[in-house]
Design a protein around this motif. Sequence first.
Motif, PDB file in Angstrom:
ATOM      1  N   ALA A 102      48.929  50.586 -28.162  1.00 17.53           N
ATOM      2  CA  ALA A 102      48.055  51.277 -27.204  1.00 17.53           C
ATOM      3  C   ALA A 102      48.512  52.700 -26.914  1.00 17.53           C
ATOM      4  O   ALA A 102      47.801  53.449 -26.231  1.00 17.53           O
ATOM      5  CB  ALA A 102      47.976  50.490 -25.902  1.00 17.53           C
ATOM      6  N   TRP A 108      41.815  51.429 -28.696  1.00 14.04           N
ATOM      7  CA  TRP A 108      41.087  50.677 -27.672  1.00 14.04           C
ATOM      8  C   TRP A 108      41.251  49.163 -27.864  1.00 14.04           C
ATOM      9  O   TRP A 108      41.300  48.412 -26.903  1.00 14.04           O
ATOM     10  CB  TRP A 108      39.605  51.047 -27.636  1.00 14.04           C
ATOM     11  N   LEU A 111      44.146  47.708 -25.980  1.00 11.60           N
ATOM     12  CA  LEU A 111      43.905  47.651 -24.537  1.00 11.60           C
ATOM     13  C   LEU A 111      43.103  46.413 -24.151  1.00 11.60           C
ATOM     14  O   LEU A 111      43.254  45.880 -23.047  1.00 11.60           O
ATOM     15  CB  LEU A 111      43.159  48.913 -24.088  1.00 11.60           C
ATOM     16  N   ARG A 129      42.358  48.701 -17.722  1.00 13.30           N
ATOM     17  CA  ARG A 129      42.586  48.730 -19.173  1.00 13.30           C
ATOM     18  C   ARG A 129      41.294  48.483 -19.949  1.00 13.30           C
ATOM     19  O   ARG A 129      41.034  49.140 -20.966  1.00 13.30           O
ATOM     20  CB  ARG A 129      43.640  47.685 -19.546  1.00 13.30           C
TER      21      ARG A 129
END
Length: 225
Positions: A102, A108, A111, A129
């Motif tokens: 991350a 992404w 996350l 997140r």
Amino acid sequence: MGLLDRWRKPTPGGATSGPGTRPAGRRARRRARRAEPVVNEAQLREVLREDPNDPAAFAALGELVRTRAALAREEDAGGTPDPDEVRRAADNAEWALAEEMAQSPQAWRPLLVLGRLSLADDREAALRRLGIAAERDASGTGLAAALGVLREAGMNDEALSLGVGHWRPREHDLEAGRHLVAAAIDAGRLSEARRHLKALGMHPDSARVDRLRAELEQQIARAAH
């Protein structure tokens, strides 16, 4: 042949499994898993350095670190591990991997993992997140996945808040819109579900929209009775 194609290719002479392969006992299962062809961790990390959101590489590396951590915990327990401790060890290993990946400003998918794993212990951080994951992915795939994480956890109101704040019906993958409508249905907010369903019509892929609209209209009708 690409890098992922190379590591997916079976290793000559590697162990295989089938209906007739039934190792008995925990130690036999461990030996069987260790005998399977090993995915090259360095190759997977190379793929993820280039694209931290590669779905195949991220899933494969995630499974690798989870399995390794679970096996280590089983061995530490002397053959009688607590299943919850094994799961926590696997979760911690997956967390460490996702946290590492991350760090890329383009990441992404990691996350999403961090958000899913932190929902129970730190709801606010998990939602943050998931929101960042949705922001970092222009295609809407990240938003759709984040909504899926929340819906799976039964957090439909939170899914609606996230979706309303980030969804772009003209541009995002239709799966994001489907999750948003479904979350509204599950939350009992049928008028909102109908509004989101209408907004789906803004997407340029009219054929897919028509199919999805028919499916979601049926779900709304069932929920209304």
